[in-house]
Design a protein around this motif. Structure first.
Motif, mmCIF file in Angstrom:
data_model
loop_
_atom_site.group_PDB
_atom_site.id
_atom_site.type_symbol
_atom_site.label_atom_id
_atom_site.label_comp_id
_atom_site.label_asym_id
_atom_site.label_seq_id
_atom_site.Cartn_x
_atom_site.Cartn_y
_atom_site.Cartn_z
ATOM 1 N N ALA A 1 22.288 -5.796 12.644
ATOM 2 C CA ALA A 1 23.062 -4.587 12.365
ATOM 3 C C ALA A 1 23.564 -4.029 13.687
ATOM 4 O O ALA A 1 22.878 -3.244 14.343
ATOM 5 N N ARG A 2 24.763 -4.432 14.075
ATOM 6 C CA ARG A 2 25.297 -4.080 15.394
ATOM 7 C C ARG A 2 26.538 -3.193 15.289
ATOM 8 O O ARG A 2 27.418 -3.240 16.132
ATOM 9 N N GLY A 3 26.622 -2.405 14.222
ATOM 10 C CA GLY A 3 27.756 -1.510 14.066
ATOM 11 C C GLY A 3 28.803 -2.009 13.099
ATOM 12 O O GLY A 3 29.724 -1.267 12.743
ATOM 13 N N LEU B 1 27.495 -3.542 6.830
ATOM 14 C CA LEU B 1 26.127 -3.903 6.452
ATOM 15 C C LEU B 1 26.052 -4.680 5.143
ATOM 16 O O LEU B 1 24.981 -5.212 4.808
ATOM 17 N N SER C 1 25.834 4.813 15.076
ATOM 18 C CA SER C 1 25.774 3.392 14.697
ATOM 19 C C SER C 1 24.391 2.783 14.855
ATOM 20 O O SER C 1 24.247 1.580 15.071
ATOM 21 N N GLN C 2 23.356 3.622 14.755
ATOM 22 C CA GLN C 2 21.990 3.116 14.736
ATOM 23 C C GLN C 2 21.593 2.840 13.283
ATOM 24 O O GLN C 2 21.707 3.716 12.431
ATOM 25 N N PRO C 3 21.147 1.609 12.966
ATOM 26 C CA PRO C 3 20.867 1.266 11.573
ATOM 27 C C PRO C 3 19.521 1.814 11.112
ATOM 28 O O PRO C 3 18.607 2.032 11.904
ATOM 29 N N SER C 4 19.417 2.028 9.808
ATOM 30 C CA SER C 4 18.156 2.443 9.222
ATOM 31 C C SER C 4 18.108 1.980 7.776
ATOM 32 O O SER C 4 19.108 1.549 7.199
ATOM 33 N N TYR D 1 23.989 3.354 8.596
ATOM 34 C CA TYR D 1 24.061 3.719 10.003
ATOM 35 C C TYR D 1 24.061 5.237 10.121
ATOM 36 O O TYR D 1 24.539 5.950 9.233
ATOM 37 N N ASP D 2 23.548 5.749 11.260
ATOM 38 C CA ASP D 2 23.824 7.141 11.580
ATOM 39 C C ASP D 2 25.152 7.200 12.330
ATOM 40 O O ASP D 2 25.829 6.175 12.511
#
Length: 529
Positions: free
Chosen positions: A114-116, A119, A142-145, A138-139
């Motif tokens: 998950a690099r931006g 998904l 671009s940090q995945p969760s 992503y937030d």
């Protein structure tokens, strides 16, 4: 015990210990996502470690310097029972263990892929235990969760109600040892029942504290065999032991029941905060279950730590409660389970509140207010302080909230006006991140990092800032585990040189200089107006 149809009452000192797979039930080992992680990452390794060397665990459990550490306090002669428990967990909780492994695998997959970018292609790569139960997102950085769809997880094989049971016994006045890391094996004088927490027989049993019933009715409600029935008889009496002044006829009253538990009353309403209440009524130095009003309209839960949402007390009170008021979670975060879903699943009537939501009642209101800090910088949103206004007075229920940003309390005062009394926790050197959340961490943290992130409330300066901004006339600091009936959950040990107590003394001195009435509470206290 007399005839099956003679009136009986439940003894005042009867204790219920709710268990999951024989571990003492706290929210993070009942709520299914967090329970799976703690089972896989804490309880199974803990039992395996004990079986490798029981004597090390026993020695550590009996070392005062290690009080509250995660060690199994069971004699080596019973290690075969621990081995049977571990084998049963690995066999019967395979779905939970697979779910925990799937979380770790999915987190690793997100970290790698998950690099931006979109998904959508990652959904087919999710481990099968997570299918239908999570959403990837992503937030804005671009940090995945991964968000867990908690209501569905409660309907999946991951929420195994067969894990639940209870132990009933009598409080003998001896402080229970730290209980969170040691499974509760069968013991003489203890009634073991394979009942789920929402079993109606438990409400029938605890209703007998205030209303007469019969031995026969209780035996039927609890589905007891002859041996269990004989043990039940030891928990019953032919008379209640209720306090005659448990209700009031006019004005307002607040009673301090220990730790963070307050009972706020008028003739028309009773409100209890974070109930954690002694069952030992022999001393006269504390309020106990005998002193509670027969009807409790609202129970306020400030946050999900095991000393504030105490299931053993809540189950004993469930049948006489109107509703439990709880802070709303962030929906689906691994570190932030829904308190509302957890309590609903075990039979409670729940009102969820966001910051500044209000619950009105005749002659007053409850208002949820923000709670800062105390959760080791994790994104936990299921936490709330409260303003309670009743009988012409107002109280700030501050729990373990920190004064790290005093301006917040200025906003609270602007909205609700001056506060008469403020109740605060000052556990300002709390346990490190890994003590409370090790089982949920999906990436390792260094000891230095963990030690820097603590479960801490206000220090002296922060508490003073809270008081200044609230413009409160009176300040009261909780005892924070110093009371004798809380050691099995709190495991705190203070002496005159303890940093927390020195900070409290410094704060009390500041209050004296400012003309503010202030006190460090212990055991019991009453205010009337």
């Amino acid at each position: 015990m007399g005839l099956p149809d003679e009136p009986v009452f439940l003894r005042s000192n009867a204790i219920i210990e709710p268990l999951v797979d024989r571990f003492y039930a706290a929210m993070h080992i009942v709520a299914p996502v967090q329970a799976s992680m703690n089972l896989a990452n804490v309880h199974v390794p803990l039992l395996e470690s004990y079986l490798q060397n029981p004597q090390v665990h026993l020695a550590a459990s009996n070392n005062p310097a290690l009080r509250g550490g995660y060690f199994v306090n069971i004699e080596e002669s019973r290690s075969n029972e621990v081995a049977e428990l571990l084998d049963g967990i690995k066999r019967d909780r395979a779905d939970m263990l697979a779910f925990a492994a799937a979380i770790a695998d999915a987190e690793s997959m997100l970290e790698q892929h998950a690099r931006g970018f979109d998904l959508t292609p990652l959904y087919p790569r999710l481990p099968s235990p997570l299918n239908g139960l999570v959403e990837l997102a992503y937030d804005t950085g671009s940090q995945p969760s991964m968000r867990y769809i908690e209501p569905l997880v409660y309907t999946s094989p991951v929420y195994d109600r067969g894990r639940q049971s209870v132990q009933l016994s009598l409080d003998d006045g001896v402080e229970r040892p730290f209980i969170l890391s040691t499974p509760r094996l069968p013991m003489p004088g203890v009634l073991d029942l394979p009942l789920q927490f929402d079993h109606p027989g438990l409400d029938a049993l605890f209703a007998a504290r205030t209303t007469a019933t019969t031995f026969g009715r209780l035996r039927e409600a609890l589905e007891l065999d002859d041996g269990q029935a004989a043990q039940l008889a030891t928990l019953l009496s032919d008379a209640p032991s209720l306090s005659p002044d448990r209700h009031i006829e006019n004005g307002g009253r607040i009673r301090y029941f220990g730790h963070a538990c307050l009972v706020l009353q008028t003739p028309d309403v009773a409100i209890v905060t974070d109930p954690f209440i002694s069952t030992d009524n022999r001393h006269g130095d504390r309020y106990t279950l005998d002193d509670l009003p027969d009807r409790i309209d609202y129970v306020l839960i400030t946050h999900g730590h095991q000393d504030h949402i105490v299931l053993e007390t809540l189950l004993a009170l469930r049948g006489r409660m109107g509703a439990v008021v709880v802070p709303r979670s962030s929906r689906g975060s691994l570190c932030d389970p829904s308190i509302g879903l957890y309590l609903k699943a075990i039979g409670f009537n729940v009102i969820e509140v966001d910051d500044f939501d209000e619950v009105p009642f005749e002659g007053g209101r409850i208002a949820a207010t923000p709670f800062l800090g105390e959760h080791a910088d994790l994104d936990v949103r299921a936490k709330s302080t409260f303003i309670v206004q009743l009988a012409g007075a107002s109280a700030f229920i501050g729990a373990d909230s920190s004064g790290i940003d005093p301006v917040l309390y200025r906003y609270i005062r602007r909205r609700f006006g001056k506060v008469d009394m403020a109740f605060l926790g000052m556990e300002c050197d709390g346990a490190p991140l890994t003590w409370g959340y090790q089982g949920l961490l999906t990436r390792p943290v260094t000891k230095k990092m963990s030690d820097s992130r603590r479960l801490s409330g206000s220090n002296a300066k922060q508490a003073a800032d809270v008081m200044r901004e609230l413009d409160a006339d009176e300040a009261y600091i909780y005892a924070m585990g110093e009371e004798s009936w809380q050691g099995h959950v709190m495991a705190t040990t203070y002496n005159e040189d303890t940093f927390q107590l020195k900070q409290i003394d410094e704060f009390l001195g500041w209050c004296t200089d400012q003309g503010i009435t202030a006190e460090h509470l212990f055991n019991r206290r009453e205010w009337r107006w």
